[in-house]
Structures are given as structure tokens and as C-alpha cells.
Design a protein around this motif. Structure first.
Motif, PDB file in Angstrom:
ATOM      1  N   LYS A  50     -19.385  44.230  49.816  1.00 28.77           N
ATOM      2  CA  LYS A  50     -18.513  44.289  48.644  1.00 28.77           C
ATOM      3  C   LYS A  50     -17.296  45.153  48.925  1.00 28.77           C
ATOM      4  CE  LYS A  50     -21.089  48.072  46.371  1.00 28.77           C
ATOM      5  NZ  LYS A  50     -21.832  48.459  45.146  1.00 28.77           N
ATOM      6  N   SER A  51     -16.305  45.086  48.011  1.00 28.19           N
ATOM      7  CA  SER A  51     -15.051  45.830  48.129  1.00 28.19           C
ATOM      8  C   SER A  51     -14.759  46.514  46.803  1.00 28.19           C
ATOM      9  CB  SER A  51     -13.897  44.889  48.513  1.00 28.19           C
ATOM     10  OG  SER A  51     -14.154  44.244  49.749  1.00 28.19           O
ATOM     11  N   ALA A  52     -13.945  47.579  46.856  1.00 25.83           N
ATOM     12  CA  ALA A  52     -13.694  48.361  45.651  1.00 25.83           C
ATOM     13  C   ALA A  52     -12.325  49.017  45.705  1.00 25.83           C
ATOM     14  CB  ALA A  52     -14.780  49.425  45.480  1.00 25.83           C
ATOM     15  N   ILE A  53     -11.811  49.367  44.518  1.00 26.34           N
ATOM     16  CA  ILE A  53     -10.606  50.177  44.369  1.00 26.34           C
ATOM     17  C   ILE A  53     -11.030  51.494  43.730  1.00 26.34           C
ATOM     18  CG2 ILE A  53      -8.328  50.411  43.296  1.00 26.34           C
ATOM     19  CD1 ILE A  53      -8.124  47.368  43.295  1.00 26.34           C
ATOM     20  N   ARG A  54     -10.636  52.609  44.347  1.00 21.31           N
ATOM     21  CA  ARG A  54     -11.021  53.932  43.869  1.00 21.31           C
ATOM     22  C   ARG A  54      -9.757  54.736  43.552  1.00 21.31           C
ATOM     23  NH1 ARG A  54     -15.556  56.413  47.427  1.00 21.31           N
ATOM     24  NH2 ARG A  54     -16.620  54.666  46.398  1.00 21.31           N
ATOM     25  N   TYR A  55      -9.800  55.499  42.476  1.00 20.57           N
ATOM     26  CA  TYR A  55      -8.639  56.276  42.018  1.00 20.57           C
ATOM     27  C   TYR A  55      -8.937  57.770  42.135  1.00 20.57           C
ATOM     28  CZ  TYR A  55      -5.210  58.232  38.734  1.00 20.57           C
ATOM     29  OH  TYR A  55      -4.214  58.966  38.145  1.00 20.57           O
TER      30      TYR A  55
ATOM     31  N   ASP B 110     -15.838  53.446  40.561  1.00 18.52           N
ATOM     32  CA  ASP B 110     -14.667  52.777  41.088  1.00 18.52           C
ATOM     33  C   ASP B 110     -13.985  51.967  39.994  1.00 18.52           C
ATOM     34  OD1 ASP B 110     -15.081  53.766  43.677  1.00 18.52           O
ATOM     35  OD2 ASP B 110     -16.540  52.175  44.094  1.00 18.52           O
ATOM     36  N   LYS B 111     -12.661  51.809  40.093  1.00 11.91           N
ATOM     37  CA  LYS B 111     -11.887  51.094  39.086  1.00 11.91           C
ATOM     38  C   LYS B 111     -12.097  49.591  39.158  1.00 11.91           C
ATOM     39  CE  LYS B 111     -10.048  54.822  37.404  1.00 11.91           C
ATOM     40  NZ  LYS B 111     -10.420  55.286  36.042  1.00 11.91           N
ATOM     41  N   ALA B 112     -12.396  49.083  40.335  1.00 10.37           N
ATOM     42  CA  ALA B 112     -12.693  47.662  40.503  1.00 10.37           C
ATOM     43  C   ALA B 112     -13.736  47.539  41.597  1.00 10.37           C
ATOM     44  CB  ALA B 112     -11.436  46.884  40.872  1.00 10.37           C
ATOM     45  N   GLU B 113     -14.631  46.574  41.447  1.00 10.78           N
ATOM     46  CA  GLU B 113     -15.668  46.345  42.453  1.00 10.78           C
ATOM     47  C   GLU B 113     -16.033  44.870  42.439  1.00 10.78           C
ATOM     48  OE1 GLU B 113     -18.938  49.231  42.889  1.00 10.78           O
ATOM     49  OE2 GLU B 113     -20.292  47.502  42.639  1.00 10.78           O
ATOM     50  N   VAL B 114     -15.971  44.213  43.599  1.00 16.84           N
ATOM     51  CA  VAL B 114     -16.249  42.779  43.683  1.00 16.84           C
ATOM     52  C   VAL B 114     -17.124  42.499  44.906  1.00 16.84           C
ATOM     53  CG1 VAL B 114     -14.121  42.092  42.529  1.00 16.84           C
ATOM     54  CG2 VAL B 114     -14.125  42.369  45.008  1.00 16.84           C
ATOM     55  N   PRO B 115     -17.987  41.490  44.838  1.00 16.99           N
ATOM     56  CA  PRO B 115     -18.764  41.101  46.019  1.00 16.99           C
ATOM     57  C   PRO B 115     -17.866  40.376  47.027  1.00 16.99           C
ATOM     58  CG  PRO B 115     -19.242  39.637  44.180  1.00 16.99           C
ATOM     59  CD  PRO B 115     -18.362  40.722  43.639  1.00 16.99           C
ATOM     60  N   THR B 116     -17.913  40.790  48.279  1.00 20.04           N
ATOM     61  CA  THR B 116     -17.086  40.166  49.335  1.00 20.04           C
ATOM     62  C   THR B 116     -17.904  40.087  50.623  1.00 20.04           C
ATOM     63  OG1 THR B 116     -16.141  42.340  49.872  1.00 20.04           O
ATOM     64  CG2 THR B 116     -14.869  40.933  48.377  1.00 20.04           C
ATOM     65  N   ARG B 117     -19.039  39.428  50.564  1.00 21.20           N
ATOM     66  CA  ARG B 117     -19.922  39.363  51.720  1.00 21.20           C
ATOM     67  C   ARG B 117     -19.214  38.716  52.910  1.00 21.20           C
ATOM     68  NH1 ARG B 117     -25.109  40.100  52.840  1.00 21.20           N
ATOM     69  NH2 ARG B 117     -25.532  40.585  50.637  1.00 21.20           N
ATOM     70  N   ASP B 118     -19.287  39.393  54.063  1.00 23.70           N
ATOM     71  CA  ASP B 118     -18.733  38.901  55.335  1.00 23.70           C
ATOM     72  C   ASP B 118     -17.218  38.724  55.300  1.00 23.70           C
ATOM     73  OD1 ASP B 118     -21.308  38.844  56.402  1.00 23.70           O
ATOM     74  OD2 ASP B 118     -21.646  36.778  55.720  1.00 23.70           O
TER      75      ASP B 118
ATOM     76  N   SER C   8      -4.678  32.888  52.708  1.00 29.47           N
ATOM     77  CA  SER C   8      -4.591  31.949  51.588  1.00 29.47           C
ATOM     78  C   SER C   8      -3.781  32.489  50.420  1.00 29.47           C
ATOM     79  CB  SER C   8      -6.002  31.611  51.087  1.00 29.47           C
ATOM     80  OG  SER C   8      -6.622  32.752  50.496  1.00 29.47           O
ATOM     81  N   GLY C   9      -3.616  33.808  50.346  1.00 30.94           N
ATOM     82  CA  GLY C   9      -2.928  34.408  49.209  1.00 30.94           C
ATOM     83  C   GLY C   9      -3.808  34.639  48.000  1.00 30.94           C
ATOM     84  N   ALA C  10      -5.084  34.250  48.078  1.00 26.13           N
ATOM     85  CA  ALA C  10      -5.991  34.403  46.943  1.00 26.13           C
ATOM     86  C   ALA C  10      -6.236  35.875  46.647  1.00 26.13           C
ATOM     87  CB  ALA C  10      -7.311  33.704  47.234  1.00 26.13           C
ATOM     88  N   VAL C  11      -6.291  36.214  45.352  1.00 22.80           N
ATOM     89  CA  VAL C  11      -6.530  37.589  44.931  1.00 22.80           C
ATOM     90  C   VAL C  11      -8.006  37.928  45.126  1.00 22.80           C
ATOM     91  CG1 VAL C  11      -6.496  39.213  43.005  1.00 22.80           C
ATOM     92  CG2 VAL C  11      -4.623  37.582  43.301  1.00 22.80           C
ATOM     93  N   ILE C  12      -8.278  38.992  45.870  1.00 24.24           N
ATOM     94  CA  ILE C  12      -9.638  39.467  46.099  1.00 24.24           C
ATOM     95  C   ILE C  12     -10.055  40.431  45.002  1.00 24.24           C
ATOM     96  CG2 ILE C  12     -11.133  40.742  47.682  1.00 24.24           C
ATOM     97  CD1 ILE C  12      -9.289  39.733  49.954  1.00 24.24           C
ATOM     98  N   MET C  13      -9.176  41.374  44.670  1.00 27.11           N
ATOM     99  CA  MET C  13      -9.441  42.296  43.564  1.00 27.11           C
ATOM    100  C   MET C  13      -8.131  42.885  43.088  1.00 27.11           C
ATOM    101  SD  MET C  13     -11.313  45.468  45.560  1.00 27.11           S
ATOM    102  CE  MET C  13     -10.627  46.144  47.072  1.00 27.11           C
ATOM    103  N   GLU C  14      -8.149  43.395  41.854  1.00 26.35           N
ATOM    104  CA  GLU C  14      -6.940  43.989  41.282  1.00 26.35           C
ATOM    105  C   GLU C  14      -7.298  45.028  40.242  1.00 26.35           C
ATOM    106  OE1 GLU C  14      -4.622  41.612  38.331  1.00 26.35           O
ATOM    107  OE2 GLU C  14      -5.942  39.984  38.982  1.00 26.35           O
ATOM    108  N   TRP C  15      -6.323  45.903  39.978  1.00 26.91           N
ATOM    109  CA  TRP C  15      -6.480  46.939  38.960  1.00 26.91           C
ATOM    110  C   TRP C  15      -5.103  47.432  38.574  1.00 26.91           C
ATOM    111  CZ3 TRP C  15      -5.738  52.489  39.638  1.00 26.91           C
ATOM    112  CH2 TRP C  15      -6.059  53.227  38.483  1.00 26.91           C
ATOM    113  N   THR C  16      -4.936  47.829  37.313  1.00 22.77           N
ATOM    114  CA  THR C  16      -3.658  48.349  36.827  1.00 22.77           C
ATOM    115  C   THR C  16      -3.814  49.790  36.370  1.00 22.77           C
ATOM    116  OG1 THR C  16      -2.907  46.158  36.114  1.00 22.77           O
ATOM    117  CG2 THR C  16      -1.792  48.054  35.150  1.00 22.77           C
TER     118      THR C  16
END
Length: 429
Positions: free
Chosen positions: A198-203, A209-217, A243-251
Motif C-alpha cells: 500500500k501507499s500513503a500521504i503523511r503530513y 496518514d492523510k491518505a492511504e490506498v492499496p497498491t500491491r506490487d 498512464s497518468g492515472a491518479v494513485i492517491m491524492e490529498w488537499t
């Protein structure tokens, strides 16, 4: 990771400055003559200052100059050292007062000088002149190698995005900070953490964490994976670089200014690379910083784009400024010493602003929500919608402002008000 900047310079001897993270810079330049490099303490042309002129005097010799005074401290014949048709590679180093420059692939400098009274260098500037324009590819220091010990290595940022090529089994960590060091004011992006699941955004190093998403491999130890981190007006995006696809975001509702990035891993990484993205869409164009922007009060400031004129006949320059979480195009009135932007039904004066420099002056008539090809997105609304540069003829003036496509109008600031017009012109490349 190597920090790559793509820069275009005009025939005007006006330096463009960038922060540095260590005591060297390597670059490739394509110019017929007079590739000038400045080393300074701040992002402006001021003493103390070292200058290295490569290919000056009609591409016949090179010199080192200190504090813009003559005679030059060292001079050497270098006939044909530059080319206007192909890139030539060079490096510049400074260490313990020794200033030196050499050709790409050569360890011995072709010019050097020892300053008995050296000063610390924090910025590099590049420019061309004397009949030459230049295209530069600038690399700030050597490639980053990150070890398995979770310590950030820092470099400067000059744009709102980072493009990353990463190879490793897990834990690509990137931070954005207002200083080149770990502190409690940081945005952190943990990509492929937790054993690449998984991946995350930390402040500010705080949990949760402010955002957390599964991103296996998402990462791979055997091949590079491209990632893109973008930030504008407090909105942070992590994208798949292919691809330009958004993996995670936070404002962040109250963002702080970002001046440096840091990289680290929690696993061995053989090599990786990083470069700044986000170049403006036409060659030679740039936004001046607020302090430099004020220079355009002078009539004929080099390269500032004149978008129209006031009712009095005074030129109006294309400008932009931050406001309420947005970056809004507007106008600079030189005699007032400030820029004006339209927002929320009112005209807002801004003492801190940026002025468009080096761009074309192509204005295309249009109406409503029809944005012509080549229109330049010069700002962003508080909701993240791109804002374009427009202008309108109104009460004896030609006034620049913002075009918001979803509203179908060009807004200008005029006599204290924000006025919208469905018929307008858009600045295009």
C-alpha cells in the motif's frame, strides 16, 4: 536521482536562477556563443557573484569574472567550444574557493581560478546574449543513491511536480519541505510501503496518514517504475507516470511553500533518477518571481508580455497572483506597483505577484466555453479548474484577466469590480 531542468534563454543577458543542493552543476547547452553561468548567494544578479563565460567573444574564448568587474580573473582561448546546432556538455564546480569548469567526460578543467576570499554559493544562473539564444539541460549534482537506512537526501525544486524513475522492491519515500532537512513541516509520500502492498500521504510526520490506498506490487526490484508527484494550491497528487492515472491524492487547506524535495528508501536501491517536470508549454517563457516582477514597472522591461493598456494609455502586463487557494491571472499596472486579479465579484490588489516573461503575444478571439488550441493554462481556481489568460476591451482599455471555461466568460478586474464578458481573446502559443 538526478535533478534535470530544461531551460531556454533569450538573447538578452538576463539570468534565470535556480537553487543548488551541492558544490557542482553539470549541463548541456546548445548556443552559438556566450553561454554564461553565474554562481550567487541569492536568486538574483548581485554581488558577491562568480561568472563563467563560455564561448564569449564570438565563440573564441572563455573567462571567469568576479563581482561583475574587469579585468577578468582568468581568460583562456577556446575557439569553437560551443555549437548552435548541437548540445555540448560541461560541468562547473566550486570547492574551498576553487572555481573551475570543464567539458563533459573530461576530469581536468579547461579553466579554473582560486578565490582568496570565497563566499558560499546557493544558486546558479544561466543566460545567453551577444546575438545568441540557448537551450539548456541542467543537472544539479550527481545521481542520488539511497541506502537502506531511511535518511532523506535533499535537492531543490523549482516547479510544482517531480517525475521519478524508481527501481526497488518496496518503500519509495519522497518528501516535500520548506528547508533541505528533515523537520516537522513536511509532506511525505510513502509509495510501495508495507512490503509493497500500500501507499500513503503523511503530513508533518503525524499519524493517522492523510491518505492511504492499496497498491500491491506497484514497485519492482528489477525494472524502473515511473511516478509523478504534483502539487498546486495545496492539492497533492501521486500519478502513475506512464498512464497518468491518479494513485492517491490529498488537499491541505493551509499549505506551506515547498522549496525542496527529499528521497529515501527502506531497502537497497541500485540506481534511480528524478527530474523536474512542469515546463511551460512554449520555449523561452517563464514567470518572474514577485521581487523580479516589480522590475517590469520600468517601461520596456526585458521580455515582459504586454497584454493591453489602461484607459490612460499605460501598458498592462500579463501577471498572476495567489488568492484564496487559487492562482489567478490578471494585470500588472506598473505605476501602481501592484497587480490586480478578479475574484468573488471584486478587484483585488496584490503586492506579491508574478509577471509573464518571454512568451508570445498571440491573442485569439473566441466566446463562451470555446478555448482555442494552444491556450496556456496560467493558473488554477480554488477547486482545481485550469484558468487561462484572456483579455477584453472595456471603456477605453484593453484589460487582461482570467478565463474560466466552466463559466464561459473572461473575468477582468476593473474599477474595483470583477466583470465577466462572454466575448474575449485568449493568449495562445
Amino acid at each position: 536521482m538526478a535533478n534535470i531542468l530544461d531551460v531556454s534563454t533569450e538573447d538578452n543577458l538576463q539570468y534565470q536562477f535556480f537553487p543548488l543542493s551541492n558544490g557542482s552543476v553539470t549541463f548541456q547547452v546548445k548556443a552559438a556563443n556566450d553561454a554564461h553561468i553565474a554562481l550567487t548567494q541569492g536568486p538574483q544578479e548581485s554581488d558577491p557573484m562568480y561568472e563563467i563565460f563560455i564561448g564569449g567573444w564570438s565563440n573564441a574564448k572563455s573567462v571567469i569574472r568576479k563581482n561583475r568587474t574587469k579585468p577578468d580573473v582568468v581568460e583562456i582561448e577556446t575557439p569553437g567550444i560551443l555549437s548552435g546546432s548541437e548540445f555540448r556538455g560541461f560541468w562547473v564546480r566550486w570547492d574551498s574557493g576553487i572555481i573551475s569548469a570543464g567539458r563533459e567526460g573530461e576530469a581536468i578543467p579547461f579553466i579554473s581560478w582560486t578565490d582568496p576570499e570565497p563566499f558560499p554559493v546557493a544558486f546558479v544562473g544561466v543566460c545567453t546574449g551577444w546575438g545568441a539564444t540557448g537551450t539548456w539541460k541542467i543537472e544539479d549534482g550527481a545521481p542520488f543513491e539511497t541506502e537502506d537506512k531511511l535518511e532523506y537526501k535533499f535537492g531543490p525544486v523549482v516547479a510544482g511536480s517531480l517525475e521519478i524513475d524508481f527501481r526497488g522492491p518496496s518503500n519509495c519515500h519522497v518528501c516535500l519541505s520548506n528547508v533541505p532537512a528533515e523537520n516537522d513541516t513536511m509532506y511525505e509520500f510513502i509509495i510501495g510501503g508495507w512490503e509493497n502492498t500500500k501507499s500513503a500521504i503523511r503530513y508533518c510526520r503525524q499519524k493517522p496518514d492523510k491518505a492511504e490506498v492499496p497498491t500491491r506490487d506497484i514497485l519492482n526490484a528489477d525494472e524502473f517504475r515511473k511516478l509523478l508527484i504534483e502539487w498546486k494550491c495545496g492539492r497533492f497528487l501521486v500519478r502513475d507516470g506512464s498512464s497518468g492515472a491518479v494513485i492517491m491524492e490529498w488537499t491541505d487547506a493551509t499549505p506551506f511553500p515547498v522549496t525542496h524535495f527529499g528521497v529515501r528508501t527502506g531497502c537497497p536501491v541500485s540506481t534511480s533518477s528524478l527530474r523536474h517536470a512542469g515546463r511551460l508549454p512554449w520555449s523561452g517563457q517563464r514567470w518572474w518571481s514577485p521581487s523580479l516582477g516589480r522590475r517590469s514597472r520600468r517601461p520596456g522591461a526585458p521580455g515582459a508580455v504586454v497584454g493591453g493598456q489602461d484607459c490612460s494609455g499605460e501598458p498592462l502586463y500579463v501577471a498572476r497572483a495567489p488568492h484564496e487557494g487559487a492562482i489567478i491571472p490578471g494585470k500588472l499596472v506598473g505605476s501602481h506597483g501592484c497587480a490586480y486579479i478578479p475574484w468573488g465579484g471584486a478587484e483585488h490588489g496584490k503586492s506579491e505577484y508574478q509577471v509573464l516573461v518571454g512568451g508570445p503575444n498571440n491573442w485569439v478571439p473566441t466566446s463562451g466555453s470555446s478555448i482555442p488550441p494552444g491556450a496556456f493554462p496560467a493558473g488554477e481556481s480554488e477547486d482545481g479548474e485550469p484558468l487561462f489568460i484572456g483579455r477584453v476591451s472595456h471603456e477605453g482599455s484593453m484589460t487582461t484577466g482570467k478565463v474560466q471555461q466552466s463559466h464561459g466568460v473572461c473575468y477582468i478586474s476593473f474599477a474595483g469590480q470583477e466583470l465577466g464578458f462572454p466575448e474575449y481573446e485568449v493568449l495562445t502559443a
